[in-house]
Motif scaffolding. Structure first.
Motif, PDB file in Angstrom:
ATOM      1  N   THR A 135       0.850  -1.189  -0.118  1.00  0.00           N
ATOM      2  CA  THR A 135       0.132   0.024   0.112  1.00  0.00           C
ATOM      3  C   THR A 135       0.905   1.395   0.124  1.00  0.00           C
ATOM      4  OG1 THR A 135      -1.501  -1.151   1.324  1.00  0.00           O
ATOM      5  CG2 THR A 135      -1.848   1.329   1.084  1.00  0.00           C
ATOM      6  N   ALA A 136       1.983   1.209   0.772  1.00  0.00           N
ATOM      7  CA  ALA A 136       2.757   2.506   1.026  1.00  0.00           C
ATOM      8  C   ALA A 136       3.606   2.860  -0.363  1.00  0.00           C
ATOM      9  CB  ALA A 136       3.568   2.396   2.115  1.00  0.00           C
ATOM     10  N   LEU A 137       3.974   1.736  -1.067  1.00  0.00           N
ATOM     11  CA  LEU A 137       4.662   1.773  -2.344  1.00  0.00           C
ATOM     12  C   LEU A 137       3.720   2.179  -3.463  1.00  0.00           C
ATOM     13  CD1 LEU A 137       6.869  -1.384  -2.346  1.00  0.00           C
ATOM     14  CD2 LEU A 137       7.734   0.759  -2.399  1.00  0.00           C
ATOM     15  N   THR A 138       2.482   2.004  -3.204  1.00  0.00           N
ATOM     16  CA  THR A 138       1.623   2.413  -4.214  1.00  0.00           C
ATOM     17  C   THR A 138       1.193   3.985  -3.957  1.00  0.00           C
ATOM     18  OG1 THR A 138       0.642   0.042  -4.505  1.00  0.00           O
ATOM     19  CG2 THR A 138      -0.664   1.812  -5.243  1.00  0.00           C
ATOM     20  N   LEU A 168       9.280   5.746   3.228  1.00  0.00           N
ATOM     21  CA  LEU A 168       9.461   5.684   1.723  1.00  0.00           C
ATOM     22  C   LEU A 168       9.720   7.133   1.296  1.00  0.00           C
ATOM     23  CD1 LEU A 168       7.134   2.780   0.528  1.00  0.00           C
ATOM     24  CD2 LEU A 168       9.615   2.655   0.892  1.00  0.00           C
ATOM     25  N   CYS A 169       8.831   8.046   1.888  1.00  0.00           N
ATOM     26  CA  CYS A 169       9.075   9.385   1.282  1.00  0.00           C
ATOM     27  C   CYS A 169      10.432  10.012   1.839  1.00  0.00           C
ATOM     28  CB  CYS A 169       7.862  10.308   1.662  1.00  0.00           C
ATOM     29  SG  CYS A 169       6.272   9.724   0.972  1.00  0.00           S
ATOM     30  N   ARG A 170      10.738   9.675   2.773  1.00  0.00           N
ATOM     31  CA  ARG A 170      12.135  10.218   3.442  1.00  0.00           C
ATOM     32  C   ARG A 170      13.222   9.670   2.529  1.00  0.00           C
ATOM     33  NH1 ARG A 170      14.478  13.117   6.227  1.00  0.00           N
ATOM     34  NH2 ARG A 170      15.244  11.899   7.961  1.00  0.00           N
ATOM     35  N   ARG A 171      13.128   8.334   2.074  1.00  0.00           N
ATOM     36  CA  ARG A 171      14.159   7.664   1.310  1.00  0.00           C
ATOM     37  C   ARG A 171      14.085   8.370   0.030  1.00  0.00           C
ATOM     38  NH1 ARG A 171      14.804   1.444   1.541  1.00  0.00           N
ATOM     39  NH2 ARG A 171      15.429   1.266   3.692  1.00  0.00           N
ATOM     40  N   ALA A 172      13.141   8.737  -0.433  1.00  0.00           N
ATOM     41  CA  ALA A 172      12.925   9.441  -1.792  1.00  0.00           C
ATOM     42  C   ALA A 172      13.556  10.840  -1.956  1.00  0.00           C
ATOM     43  CB  ALA A 172      11.472   9.548  -2.220  1.00  0.00           C
ATOM     44  N   GLY A 173      13.860  11.153  -0.624  1.00  0.00           N
ATOM     45  CA  GLY A 173      14.518  12.790  -0.643  1.00  0.00           C
ATOM     46  C   GLY A 173      13.597  13.830  -0.140  1.00  0.00           C
ATOM     47  N   ALA A 174      12.407  13.550   0.072  1.00  0.00           N
ATOM     48  CA  ALA A 174      11.403  14.473   0.366  1.00  0.00           C
ATOM     49  C   ALA A 174      11.405  15.014   1.951  1.00  0.00           C
ATOM     50  CB  ALA A 174       9.697  13.845   0.266  1.00  0.00           C
TER      51      ALA A 174
END
Ligand SMILES: NC(=O)c1ccc[n+]([C@@H]2O[C@H](COP(=O)([O-])OP(=O)(O)OC[C@H]3O[C@@H](n4cnc5c(N)ncnc54)[C@H](OP(=O)(O)O)[C@@H]3O)[C@@H](O)[C@H]2O)c1
Length: 312
Positions: A135-138, A168-174
């Protein structure tokens, strides 16, 4: 085998432990000896008949075994199955159209929904990983398209899905802001989010306008969130029965996560789950015969992390 069953839709008292035959794996399925099963709000929405999936069930589906994600050991391969071996520990979630339930000692699960669990990893953690991680990936990656430098707000940042969405958002650099009640502020900080206490603060005052909002709460948060997006901002609302019309009418990109099994992506992230680099918080571990307590807790809407059934 023992399984948690319902004979009809209703409250938590409808859940009972019964003895049913061990399922036979059909073509494309494997028989899994379950070690653990995650509980999710979806489970009580199936139990009480309110979810979209529940509405597709017929009398032939009862007694129904609940549980949409789990971890276990491959016991036998169905006809034509390759890619997994007997004795391997796996985790996954069947597609919503598949009737297998994971609140049981055994489940016949489609091979294409299962990913290997890393050696020596905690099977309890992996019982509660597949549904929330998918769900979080989607929500964050596929629909939210989070990218570096963006501002993201997550309502319900300490729920099962919310905790992974923050990470996941932190990992993406947000830059991430997240809401929770007072008692959960510490966890938001641990996860690397800017914490907002929704019981004492107005998120629209406590954070800048957002590029992306992932809304796990919906009822009180959805409409004010639409005013808290930058021009061109996106919103992903988690509850499946949410009405996105107010966003669409304003030309705001809005989604509800809909997804199928994604074993390759789960397998890729499994080492991070095993090491804790991607943290799944296990709030409570319960035996199968306390499944109704898990549902009561989930139905408050204020459970933190995951409540997991130990089926060993
Ligand atoms: N579309 C899909 O495929 C999909 C998949 C998974 C989940 N979902 C849905 O997404 C929702 C969240 O799932 P989940 O597993 O993360 O649920 P959960 O583990 O029960 O977490 C819910 C969280 O929401 C927080 N919360 C409650 N009221 C809030 C409010 N007014 N503002 C901000 N946060 C609030 C709670 O924190 P406090 O205790 O601090 O209040 C709690 O941690 C559920 O409705 C679920 O059914 C949809």
């Amino acid at each position: 085998m023992r399984a948690a069953l319902i004979d009809r839709f209703g409250g938590p008292e409808e859940l009972h432990i019964g003895e049913v035959p061990v399922p036979e794996p059909s073509a494309g399925e494997v028989l899994v000896r379950m070690l653990s099963a995650g509980t999710n709000p979806l489970d009580y929405k199936i139990r009480d008949g309110s979810s979209g999936m529940a509405k597709k069930l017929t009398a032939d589906d009862f007694p129904l075994i609940l549980g949409r994600e789990g971890c276990g050991v491959v016991e036998a391969l169905g006809p034509g199955v390759s890619g997994l071996e007997v004795g391997q520990t796996v985790f996954g979630m069947p597609a919503l159209t598949h009737r297998a339930g994971c609140y049981a000692e055994y489940a016949a699960l489609p091979v294409n929904c299962l990913a290997p669990v890393p050696v020596d990893a905690d099977p309890i953690v992996f019982g509660g990983t597949a549904l929330v991680l998918s769900t979080a990936l989607t929500a964050a990656i596929d629909q939210g398209r989070v990218s570096e430098g963006e501002n993201v707000l997550i309502h319900g940042g300490t729920g099962g899905v919310g905790q992974l969405a923050v990470q996941l958002c932190r990992r993406a650099g947000a830059q991430v802001w997240a809401t929770a009640s007072t008692r959960n502020q510490d966890r938001l900080v641990d996860l690397g989010a800017n914490p907002i206490d929704y019981s004492t603060q107005d998120f629209t005052q406590a954070s800048p306008k957002m590029d992306l909002i992932i809304d796990g709460a919906y009822f009180d948060t959805f409409l004010p969130s639409l005013d808290h997006l930058v021009e061109g901002g996106r919103i992903v609302v988690l509850p499946s029965l949410a009405d996105l019309t107010p966003a669409k009418e304003r030309g705001i990109e809005a989604h509800i996560p809909v997804f199928g099994p994604m074993p390759d992506r789960l397998a890729e992230l499994a080492p991070d789950v095993a090491s804790g680099a991607l943290s799944i918080e296990v709030a409570e571990v319960l035996p199968l015969d306390r499944v109704a307590d898990a549902h009561r807790q989930l139905e408050t809407g204020h459970s933190r992390g995951k409540i997991i059934l130990d089926l060993r």
